[in-house]
Scaffold this motif. Structure first.
Motif, PDB file in Angstrom:
ATOM      1  N   HIS A  50      18.351   8.477  19.081  1.00 41.64           N
ATOM      2  CA  HIS A  50      17.357   9.027  19.998  1.00 41.64           C
ATOM      3  C   HIS A  50      18.052   9.874  21.074  1.00 41.64           C
ATOM      4  O   HIS A  50      19.191   9.606  21.460  1.00 41.64           O
ATOM      5  CB  HIS A  50      16.566   7.911  20.688  1.00 41.64           C
ATOM      6  CG  HIS A  50      15.859   6.993  19.750  1.00 41.64           C
ATOM      7  ND1 HIS A  50      14.983   7.431  18.784  1.00 41.64           N
ATOM      8  CD2 HIS A  50      15.892   5.628  19.635  1.00 41.64           C
ATOM      9  CE1 HIS A  50      14.504   6.399  18.111  1.00 41.64           C
ATOM     10  NE2 HIS A  50      15.045   5.295  18.599  1.00 41.64           N
ATOM     11  N   LYS A  53       2.981   2.592  20.527  1.00 40.71           N
ATOM     12  CA  LYS A  53       3.482   1.826  19.384  1.00 40.71           C
ATOM     13  C   LYS A  53       2.843   2.304  18.088  1.00 40.71           C
ATOM     14  O   LYS A  53       3.547   2.620  17.112  1.00 40.71           O
ATOM     15  CB  LYS A  53       3.204   0.343  19.588  1.00 40.71           C
ATOM     16  CG  LYS A  53       3.552  -0.523  18.374  1.00 40.71           C
ATOM     17  CD  LYS A  53       3.159  -1.986  18.598  1.00 40.71           C
ATOM     18  CE  LYS A  53       3.413  -2.810  17.333  1.00 40.71           C
ATOM     19  NZ  LYS A  53       3.064  -4.242  17.539  1.00 40.71           N
ATOM     20  N   LYS A  60       8.649   6.184  30.399  1.00 35.78           N
ATOM     21  CA  LYS A  60       8.253   4.906  29.808  1.00 35.78           C
ATOM     22  C   LYS A  60       7.588   5.125  28.449  1.00 35.78           C
ATOM     23  O   LYS A  60       7.809   4.352  27.504  1.00 35.78           O
ATOM     24  CB  LYS A  60       7.301   4.170  30.752  1.00 35.78           C
ATOM     25  CG  LYS A  60       7.967   3.705  32.047  1.00 35.78           C
ATOM     26  CD  LYS A  60       6.957   3.065  32.995  1.00 35.78           C
ATOM     27  CE  LYS A  60       7.619   2.664  34.299  1.00 35.78           C
ATOM     28  NZ  LYS A  60       6.641   2.112  35.281  1.00 35.78           N
ATOM     29  N   ARG A 120      10.235   5.977  25.832  1.00 32.39           N
ATOM     30  CA  ARG A 120      11.010   4.796  25.437  1.00 32.39           C
ATOM     31  C   ARG A 120      10.186   3.847  24.566  1.00 32.39           C
ATOM     32  O   ARG A 120      10.728   3.168  23.690  1.00 32.39           O
ATOM     33  CB  ARG A 120      11.558   4.092  26.673  1.00 32.39           C
ATOM     34  CG  ARG A 120      12.603   4.952  27.396  1.00 32.39           C
ATOM     35  CD  ARG A 120      13.398   4.195  28.423  1.00 32.39           C
ATOM     36  NE  ARG A 120      14.319   5.082  29.124  1.00 32.39           N
ATOM     37  CZ  ARG A 120      15.510   5.461  28.665  1.00 32.39           C
ATOM     38  NH1 ARG A 120      15.926   5.033  27.469  1.00 32.39           N
ATOM     39  NH2 ARG A 120      16.286   6.264  29.377  1.00 32.39           N
ATOM     40  N   GLU A 121       8.891   3.817  24.781  1.00 33.63           N
ATOM     41  CA  GLU A 121       8.035   3.013  23.915  1.00 33.63           C
ATOM     42  C   GLU A 121       7.959   3.623  22.520  1.00 33.63           C
ATOM     43  O   GLU A 121       7.997   2.894  21.510  1.00 33.63           O
ATOM     44  CB  GLU A 121       6.631   2.893  24.528  1.00 33.63           C
ATOM     45  CG  GLU A 121       5.704   1.937  23.820  1.00 33.63           C
ATOM     46  CD  GLU A 121       6.068   0.459  23.962  1.00 33.63           C
ATOM     47  OE1 GLU A 121       5.398  -0.362  23.305  1.00 33.63           O
ATOM     48  OE2 GLU A 121       7.013   0.139  24.706  1.00 33.63           O
ATOM     49  N   ALA A 142      10.351   5.368  21.162  1.00 34.95           N
ATOM     50  CA  ALA A 142      11.667   5.112  20.560  1.00 34.95           C
ATOM     51  C   ALA A 142      11.802   3.672  20.087  1.00 34.95           C
ATOM     52  O   ALA A 142      12.463   3.404  19.079  1.00 34.95           O
ATOM     53  CB  ALA A 142      12.763   5.451  21.568  1.00 34.95           C
ATOM     54  N   LYS A 143      11.184   2.752  20.812  1.00 35.29           N
ATOM     55  CA  LYS A 143      11.259   1.336  20.449  1.00 35.29           C
ATOM     56  C   LYS A 143      10.661   1.080  19.065  1.00 35.29           C
ATOM     57  O   LYS A 143      11.168   0.245  18.298  1.00 35.29           O
ATOM     58  CB  LYS A 143      10.523   0.503  21.500  1.00 35.29           C
ATOM     59  CG  LYS A 143      10.471  -0.987  21.201  1.00 35.29           C
ATOM     60  CD  LYS A 143       9.705  -1.720  22.297  1.00 35.29           C
ATOM     61  CE  LYS A 143       9.580  -3.209  21.973  1.00 35.29           C
ATOM     62  NZ  LYS A 143       8.814  -3.929  23.045  1.00 35.29           N
ATOM     63  N   TRP A 144       9.600   1.794  18.728  1.00 38.94           N
ATOM     64  CA  TRP A 144       8.870   1.526  17.491  1.00 38.94           C
ATOM     65  C   TRP A 144       9.101   2.543  16.383  1.00 38.94           C
ATOM     66  O   TRP A 144       8.753   2.289  15.220  1.00 38.94           O
ATOM     67  CB  TRP A 144       7.369   1.445  17.793  1.00 38.94           C
ATOM     68  CG  TRP A 144       7.034   0.313  18.685  1.00 38.94           C
ATOM     69  CD1 TRP A 144       6.742   0.355  20.022  1.00 38.94           C
ATOM     70  CD2 TRP A 144       6.990  -1.076  18.321  1.00 38.94           C
ATOM     71  NE1 TRP A 144       6.509  -0.903  20.527  1.00 38.94           N
ATOM     72  CE2 TRP A 144       6.656  -1.807  19.498  1.00 38.94           C
ATOM     73  CE3 TRP A 144       7.195  -1.778  17.126  1.00 38.94           C
ATOM     74  CZ2 TRP A 144       6.517  -3.189  19.509  1.00 38.94           C
ATOM     75  CZ3 TRP A 144       7.058  -3.162  17.137  1.00 38.94           C
ATOM     76  CH2 TRP A 144       6.730  -3.856  18.308  1.00 38.94           C
ATOM     77  N   SER A 145       9.697   3.678  16.708  1.00 37.71           N
ATOM     78  CA  SER A 145       9.893   4.726  15.705  1.00 37.71           C
ATOM     79  C   SER A 145      11.032   4.393  14.756  1.00 37.71           C
ATOM     80  O   SER A 145      12.073   3.871  15.170  1.00 37.71           O
ATOM     81  CB  SER A 145      10.184   6.065  16.399  1.00 37.71           C
ATOM     82  OG  SER A 145      10.474   7.061  15.444  1.00 37.71           O
TER      83      SER A 145
END
Length: 328
Positions: free
Chosen positions: A9, A92, A117, A120-121, A123-126
């Protein structure tokens, strides 16, 4: 040279090592040469990148769209007001679905205290790389192009004196992401950085502390002044650009008393005379002409804004090529 990039990322360059950034720049220069010679670069044949925009864009959208096309892939432009995001779909769900359809997700979301934010959300789920096309805090694609431009114009970065200067503008309340990114990045390349602004337009304390740490660890310097003449004096690079008072005032109102009290913060020919002999004027564009800067400066011999804008293409291509197709 760093070679492991696939799936990485890009939210902020602060989270990338200098070796990784140097590789990005090396690839940018190679792609720029090939573009100039008309050589085809179909390295991402049939790959798809989704470009999610929460607000307007010229350089970012077109450098990404043209860039992926020149790399053999395809971009989907997504106006988020026409997506289910407008009806409340979560980051998400968006990330999981889009990352199952293609090879990268790029997003611009500059809403204060929301944009980073949201990135980053995603990126958390991708399952694929997420590329920050500008948020409320960072603009890594602009930072890369700026760094490349300074390298090209001076042949070095060490001891180059760079002044990041707030200026008056009324077009909209602009994010702090460009000056914040430059303040963090340039000291890592041993530049002598001055951040100049009238009181009320501070950057976050944590960013200033990180900029000072970056300077200390990499042989650069970082200082703050509230005197615009001091910022121009003997500078090699001046970057006079407006940013909003988001840190001290979260109102979305564009014109207020603080802004009007600092109308004299403007890049003029007289101020440019204080800079070094071969100084350059830079701006991420669009400039608020005759508010931020006189036409005679932005259209004059010091200006490199169009070279800087062109480098947005080559650096964007390098980011996509390495994160989408680089060796894993």
């Amino acid at each position: 040279m760093q070679t492991s990039f696939r799936g990485k990322h890009l939210i902020t360059l602060q989270e990338w090592t200098k070796e990784e950034i140097d590789t990005l720049l090396d690839v940018s220069y190679d792609l720029k040469r090939k573009f100039a010679m008309g050589q085809r670069t179909p390295y991402l044949q049939d790959q798809t990148v989704f470009l999610m925009f929460f607000e307007q864009s010229t350089r970012t959208r077109n450098s990404m769209e043209a860039g992926i096309t020149q790399l053999g892939g395809h971009a989907h432009f997504l106006d988020t007001s026409n997506m289910q995001i407008a009806h409340g779909e979560s980051a998400k769900d968006t990330a999981i679905i889009l990352s199952s359809y293609g090879h990268a997700i790029a997003c611009r979301n500059c809403f204060w205290e929301q944009g980073n934010k949201y990135l980053r959300e995603l990126a958390k789920w991708s399952r694929v790389p997420v590329i920050n096309m500008q948020c409320d805090l960072y603009h890594p694609l602009q930072g890369l192009a700026d760094l490349m431009t300074i390298q090209e114009k001076f042949g070095r970065t060490e001891r180059v004196k760079v002044s990041i200067i707030w200026t008056y503008a009324t077009s909209h309340k602009k994010p702090i992401s460009v000056p914040l990114t430059q303040s963090l990045l340039f000291p890592r390349y041993a530049m002598d950085v001055t951040l100049a602004y009238p009181k009320g337009y501070e950057l976050p304390d944590w960013a200033i502390e990180q900029a000072k740490k970056n300077a200390e660890e990499n042989g650069g310097t970082f200082r703050i002044t509230h005197d615009q003449e001091e910022a121009y004096r003997d500078a090699d690079v001046v970057i006079p650009k407006n940013w909003g008072s988001w840190v001290t005032n979260q109102s979305t109102q564009v014109v207020d008393d603080l802004l009007e009290a600092n109308k004299h913060w403007k890049c003029t020919e007289e101020l440019m005379k204080l800079t070094s002999k071969n100084s350059i004027y830079m701006h991420a564009l669009p400039a608020d002409r005759n508010n931020e800067v006189e036409d005679s400066v932005i259209d004059g011999p010091h200006s490199v804004v169009y070279d800087e804008a062109e480098n947005r293409l080559h650096t964007a291509k390098a980011v996509m090529l390495l994160t989408m197709g680089g060796r894993s």
